[in-house]
Motif scaffolding. Structure first.
Motif, PDB file in Angstrom:
ATOM      1  N   PRO A 104      14.655   1.304  -2.237  1.00 40.32           N
ATOM      2  CA  PRO A 104      14.095   2.484  -2.312  1.00 40.32           C
ATOM      3  C   PRO A 104      12.573   2.615  -2.244  1.00 40.32           C
ATOM      4  CG  PRO A 104      15.825   2.453  -3.953  1.00 40.32           C
ATOM      5  CD  PRO A 104      15.417   0.870  -3.405  1.00 40.32           C
ATOM      6  N   ALA A 105      11.935   1.723  -2.878  1.00 38.30           N
ATOM      7  CA  ALA A 105      10.696   1.468  -2.784  1.00 38.30           C
ATOM      8  C   ALA A 105      10.020   1.291  -1.241  1.00 38.30           C
ATOM      9  CB  ALA A 105       9.933   0.442  -3.958  1.00 38.30           C
ATOM     10  N   GLN A 106      10.730   0.406  -0.466  1.00 39.37           N
ATOM     11  CA  GLN A 106      10.437  -0.046   0.627  1.00 39.37           C
ATOM     12  C   GLN A 106      10.504   1.289   1.789  1.00 39.37           C
ATOM     13  OE1 GLN A 106      12.571  -3.310   2.180  1.00 39.37           O
ATOM     14  NE2 GLN A 106      12.260  -2.967   4.238  1.00 39.37           N
ATOM     15  N   LYS A 107      11.401   2.152   1.453  1.00 40.04           N
ATOM     16  CA  LYS A 107      11.666   3.270   2.207  1.00 40.04           C
ATOM     17  C   LYS A 107      10.580   4.214   1.917  1.00 40.04           C
ATOM     18  CE  LYS A 107      16.789   3.040   2.637  1.00 40.04           C
ATOM     19  NZ  LYS A 107      18.190   3.682   2.388  1.00 40.04           N
ATOM     20  N   GLU A 148       7.341   2.722   3.583  1.00 41.27           N
ATOM     21  CA  GLU A 148       7.392   2.840   5.139  1.00 41.27           C
ATOM     22  C   GLU A 148       7.169   4.161   5.686  1.00 41.27           C
ATOM     23  OE1 GLU A 148      11.288   1.281   6.023  1.00 41.27           O
ATOM     24  OE2 GLU A 148      10.476  -0.745   5.785  1.00 41.27           O
ATOM     25  N   HIS A 149       7.978   5.241   4.754  1.00 40.17           N
ATOM     26  CA  HIS A 149       7.658   6.562   5.157  1.00 40.17           C
ATOM     27  C   HIS A 149       5.927   6.998   5.310  1.00 40.17           C
ATOM     28  CE1 HIS A 149       7.930  11.003   5.414  1.00 40.17           C
ATOM     29  NE2 HIS A 149       7.471  11.272   4.392  1.00 40.17           N
ATOM     30  N   TRP A 150       5.383   6.668   4.160  1.00 37.99           N
ATOM     31  CA  TRP A 150       3.941   6.983   3.828  1.00 37.99           C
ATOM     32  C   TRP A 150       3.057   6.107   4.816  1.00 37.99           C
ATOM     33  CZ3 TRP A 150       3.663   7.073  -2.294  1.00 37.99           C
ATOM     34  CH2 TRP A 150       4.160   8.389  -2.568  1.00 37.99           C
ATOM     35  N   GLN A 151       3.470   4.875   5.200  1.00 33.65           N
ATOM     36  CA  GLN A 151       2.812   4.122   6.371  1.00 33.65           C
ATOM     37  C   GLN A 151       2.597   4.878   7.436  1.00 33.65           C
ATOM     38  OE1 GLN A 151       4.281   0.033   6.201  1.00 33.65           O
ATOM     39  NE2 GLN A 151       3.216  -0.333   8.445  1.00 33.65           N
ATOM     40  N   GLU A 165      -8.061   1.317   4.482  1.00 30.76           N
ATOM     41  CA  GLU A 165      -8.286   1.186   2.996  1.00 30.76           C
ATOM     42  C   GLU A 165      -6.872   2.051   2.279  1.00 30.76           C
ATOM     43  OE1 GLU A 165      -9.528   1.254  -0.835  1.00 30.76           O
ATOM     44  OE2 GLU A 165     -10.351   0.093   0.924  1.00 30.76           O
ATOM     45  N   LEU A 166      -6.242   2.874   2.848  1.00 28.34           N
ATOM     46  CA  LEU A 166      -5.146   3.480   2.532  1.00 28.34           C
ATOM     47  C   LEU A 166      -3.942   2.676   2.790  1.00 28.34           C
ATOM     48  CD1 LEU A 166      -5.651   7.200   3.936  1.00 28.34           C
ATOM     49  CD2 LEU A 166      -5.576   6.621   1.372  1.00 28.34           C
ATOM     50  N   LEU A 167      -3.980   1.656   3.704  1.00 29.64           N
ATOM     51  CA  LEU A 167      -2.654   0.888   4.008  1.00 29.64           C
ATOM     52  C   LEU A 167      -2.595   0.089   2.715  1.00 29.64           C
ATOM     53  CD1 LEU A 167      -2.578   0.679   7.734  1.00 29.64           C
ATOM     54  CD2 LEU A 167      -0.852   1.904   6.043  1.00 29.64           C
ATOM     55  N   ARG A 173      -0.621  -2.409  -2.249  1.00 21.38           N
ATOM     56  CA  ARG A 173      -0.666  -2.581  -3.811  1.00 21.38           C
ATOM     57  C   ARG A 173      -0.115  -1.557  -4.668  1.00 21.38           C
ATOM     58  NH1 ARG A 173      -6.256  -2.569  -2.206  1.00 21.38           N
ATOM     59  NH2 ARG A 173      -7.057  -1.074  -3.753  1.00 21.38           N
ATOM     60  N   ARG A 174       0.695  -0.616  -4.133  1.00 22.37           N
ATOM     61  CA  ARG A 174       1.505   0.306  -4.999  1.00 22.37           C
ATOM     62  C   ARG A 174       0.878   1.071  -5.936  1.00 22.37           C
ATOM     63  NH1 ARG A 174       7.063  -1.648  -5.322  1.00 22.37           N
ATOM     64  NH2 ARG A 174       7.408  -3.234  -3.760  1.00 22.37           N
ATOM     65  N   LEU A 175      -0.403   1.454  -5.259  1.00 20.72           N
ATOM     66  CA  LEU A 175      -1.178   2.476  -6.039  1.00 20.72           C
ATOM     67  C   LEU A 175      -0.989   3.918  -5.746  1.00 20.72           C
ATOM     68  CD1 LEU A 175      -4.625   0.465  -5.750  1.00 20.72           C
ATOM     69  CD2 LEU A 175      -3.470   1.011  -7.727  1.00 20.72           C
ATOM     70  N   MET A 176      -0.253   4.069  -4.415  1.00 16.38           N
ATOM     71  CA  MET A 176      -0.099   5.536  -4.110  1.00 16.38           C
ATOM     72  C   MET A 176       1.201   6.089  -4.871  1.00 16.38           C
ATOM     73  SD  MET A 176      -2.536   5.532  -2.147  1.00 16.38           S
ATOM     74  CE  MET A 176      -2.603   6.976  -0.969  1.00 16.38           C
TER      75      MET A 176
END
Length: 653
Positions: A520-523, A526-529, A544-546, A551-554
């Protein structure tokens, strides 16, 4: 949770005392552009509302990894802790842990206080009721039901040690001048243990005997220390198990003495027929103070996986504890004088029979043969036909066959036709002598009765004789100077040695904590990426955003549109030597940053994620010294051989 509680106030106070650069970097990351004038208390309230929303809460929990949960559960379990203490508990390197602590702090799962020392503790978000199930203490001691070990026989079983004694007594081992084994006696010894598992089981047994002092080096010769083998037999089965099992670890002498006394304390923490992960076993062993350093504990546990004290469990990297308290099987004596010693047979009862036998082979069972030379050899060193017959009849559970009993008596008679004794002569008042002869300890010490009230006794048994004399009202014997126990290199006496059994209840039932499902976290990431990569942002802003996404900050999609403050170059390639140097210097200035590098050391190019340590300028080259944050391996990489250097930010500020 009550947001006026002490933990909320501590967390807010920790935020307020952060350096301004760090504080406002966090606020801009979670809240977006800030309106002036600033008020830190108001910003903290806005932050709480933002990250406490149902959607943000769901995403924040979704992004927690098993590693994250281990750290948070440890802090919840241990309370405020320093990084070194936490690293020791979690069995992580301190450098790696500090990177993860900073990441969890920026994700608002924990915070630190600096007075009087830097201590980390969980934030109020971590203490919410919904987190309790994820952070249960049982994740540190989780176990899986496993099938019983069956008929697996550990290498630390007593019968294997006794087999080694018989083999070494018949084939003494010796080193050459080059410190290698002499070939012929070594080959004869190996042949006896060809069926033993593991393949290097013989060498492991030899090292364990050396650690215990059962064998010692006399120059190039490996000598048996008979008195220690006999003393070991007088211990209880549980005490002997503790010593034999711990002897396969890294200790000798007094250190082994103390480590073995803690064996049953460790065993009491594990449930039978339960598989534990390696990390869990490390945590259990970390509670044993006598097992000294993490390296020593790791060496002991790994040794136990190779000798059958730990058996593979039902899941990958899980292990079932299998202590060598084997239920004795039948010892079988054949009419041709061959006999098989079953695992779990009592050491002391088997001792006399082993001394008088040659080893045929040792595999699952130890196979011996009574021979005239071996019986006479044992009798010449003090064994009697009566003691040998008693030993054998005790092992097989009935009287000896008549032909074997008569043959043993004949061999003894032939041996005693010419005798040369070495010992001490004890003279006792003839009126007291009959009483003394019935004392069990005294009877074991007597080598020969020379006349009424006159005995030849073993010099090593003076203490036992003295004790029996006192019980009969006679004065105790002071040990004569000439009868001291010889210095044999052994570290301590087994006399009255004991490994205490802990007075505790049964180990708590294990609860297997399943690993976090990463899909679930990977999906989500990947969507936000894809959104970031398809956006019209500049390349530095995308990187910077990637980096924050990795780092799972988003935690909200709106954060993808917040302006980022870091727009400096994050990557240098190819022949851009100055660019690579500048990036590395920036990373070295921030202890939490890492780098991705590609090298031309091999084809295809290697990609490494490293923590830079220093730049070493030499005549024609600059070398980067860097460390793998997980394995600890150190690399020396020429800058000119790096085809790409990318900075991985470790913090928001």
């Amino acid at each position: 949770m009550n947001r006026d509680s002490a933990v909320w106030e501590s967390w807010k106070r920790a935020l307020v005392t952060l350096p301004d650069t760090t504080f406002f970097a966090w606020m801009r990351h979670y809240l977006g552009p800030l309106q002036t004038p600033f008020n830190k208390q108001n910003l903290i309230q806005d932050l709480i509302q933002r990250v406490s929303s149902p959607d943000a809460t769901r995403v924040r929990r979704l992004l927690l990894t098993d590693s994250d949960l281990d750290i948070l559960a440890a802090l919840k379990h241990l309370g405020p802790s320093s990084a070194p203490d936490l690293a020791n508990w979690l069995d992580l390197s301190e450098a790696v842990l500090r990177l993860r602590l900073l990441n969890l702090e920026e994700r608002l799962w924990l915070f630190h206080q600096t007075a009087p020392q830097v201590l980390y503790q969980v934030s109020p978000f971590t203490l919410e009721d919904e987190m309790a199930e994820l952070l249960t203490e049982t994740r540190f001691y989780a176990g899986l039901p496993a099938q019983p070990a069956g008929d697996v026989i550990p290498l630390a079983t007593e019968s294997h040690f006794l087999a080694l004694y018989a083999a070494l007594d018949e084939f003494p081992q010796e080193l050459t001048q080059g410190q290698t084994w002499k070939k012929k006696p070594r080959a004869e010894l190996l042949a006896k243990f060809a069926g033993l598992t593991p393949e290097d089981g013989l060498d492991k047994l030899l090292r364990a005997c050396e650690n215990l002092g059962l064998v010692t080096w006399d120059g190039p010769l490996l000598r048996l220390v008979d008195s220690y083998w006999e003393d070991l037999g007088r211990l209880s089965a549980t005490d002997r198990t503790a010593l034999l099992a711990t002897a396969f670890g890294p200790w000798k002498g007094q250190f082994l003495n103390e480590a073995a006394k803690a064996f049953w304390e460790f065993a009491s923490k594990l449930r039978p027929s339960t598989a534990y992960s390696w990390r869990t076993l490390r945590r259990f062993s970390g509670q044993i103070f006598a097992w000294r350093t993490p390296e020593d504990r790791e060496a002991l546990l790994k040794a136990w996986t190779t000798i059958g004290l730990f058996l593979p469990g039902p899941e990958n990297d899980t292990w079932v504890f299998h202590p060598p308290l084997v239920t004795p099987g039948p010892t079988i004596l054949e009419a041709n004088f061959e006999w098989r010693l079953a695992p779990g047979s009592p050491w002391y009862e088997a001792w006399s029979a082993v001394r008088a036998s040659r080893l045929l082979r040792c595999d699952r069972l130890s196979h011996f043969e009574l021979t005239k030379p071996r019986v006479q050899h044992a009798i010449a060193r003090g064994l009697t036909a009566i003691a040998l017959q008693k030993s054998l009849s005790t092992l097989i559970g009935h009287d000896l066959p008549q032909n074997i009993a008569i043959t043993i008596q004949e061999w003894e008679a032939q041996t005693r036709q010419v005798q040369l004794w070495s010992g001490l002569i004890l003279r006792v008042d003839p009126a007291k002598a009959p009483l003394l002869q019935h004392a069990e300890q005294f009877a074991q010490a007597v080598l020969e009765t020379l006349a009424p009230g006159v005995f030849l006794i073993d010099p090593d048994s003076l203490e036992l004789v003295s004790r029996d004399l006192q019980q009969l009202g006679l004065p105790a014997l002071p040990p004569p100077q000439t009868a001291k126990r010889p210095l044999d290199g052994s570290p301590w006496s087994f006399s009255r040695w004991s490994a205490p059994l802990p007075v505790v209840g049964e180990a708590p039932p294990p609860t297997w904590v399943p690993p976090v499902d990463p899909l679930p976290a990977q999906k989500l990431t990947e969507h936000w990426q894809k959104q970031i990569e398809d956006s019209p942002l500049q390349e530095e802003e995308k990187e910077e955003l990637l980096g924050r996404l990795r780092r799972r900050l988003m935690i909200e999609e709106r954060q993808l549109s917040f302006p980022v403050t870091h727009k400096e170059k994050l990557e240098a390639r190819g022949l851009d030597f100055l660019g690579k140097m500048r990036l590395l210097e920036q990373v070295l200035a921030n202890p939490f940053d890492l780098i991705d590098v590609e090298t031309r050391q091999a084809e295809p190019a290697d990609t490494l994620t490293l923590r830079p340590l220093k730049l070493d300028r030499q005549a024609n080259e600059v070398l980067l010294k860097a460390q793998d944050p997980d394995s600890g391996k150190v690399y020396l990489l020429p800058i000119s051989r790096l085809t790409r250097v990318r900075r991985l930010r470790g913090s928001l500020s």
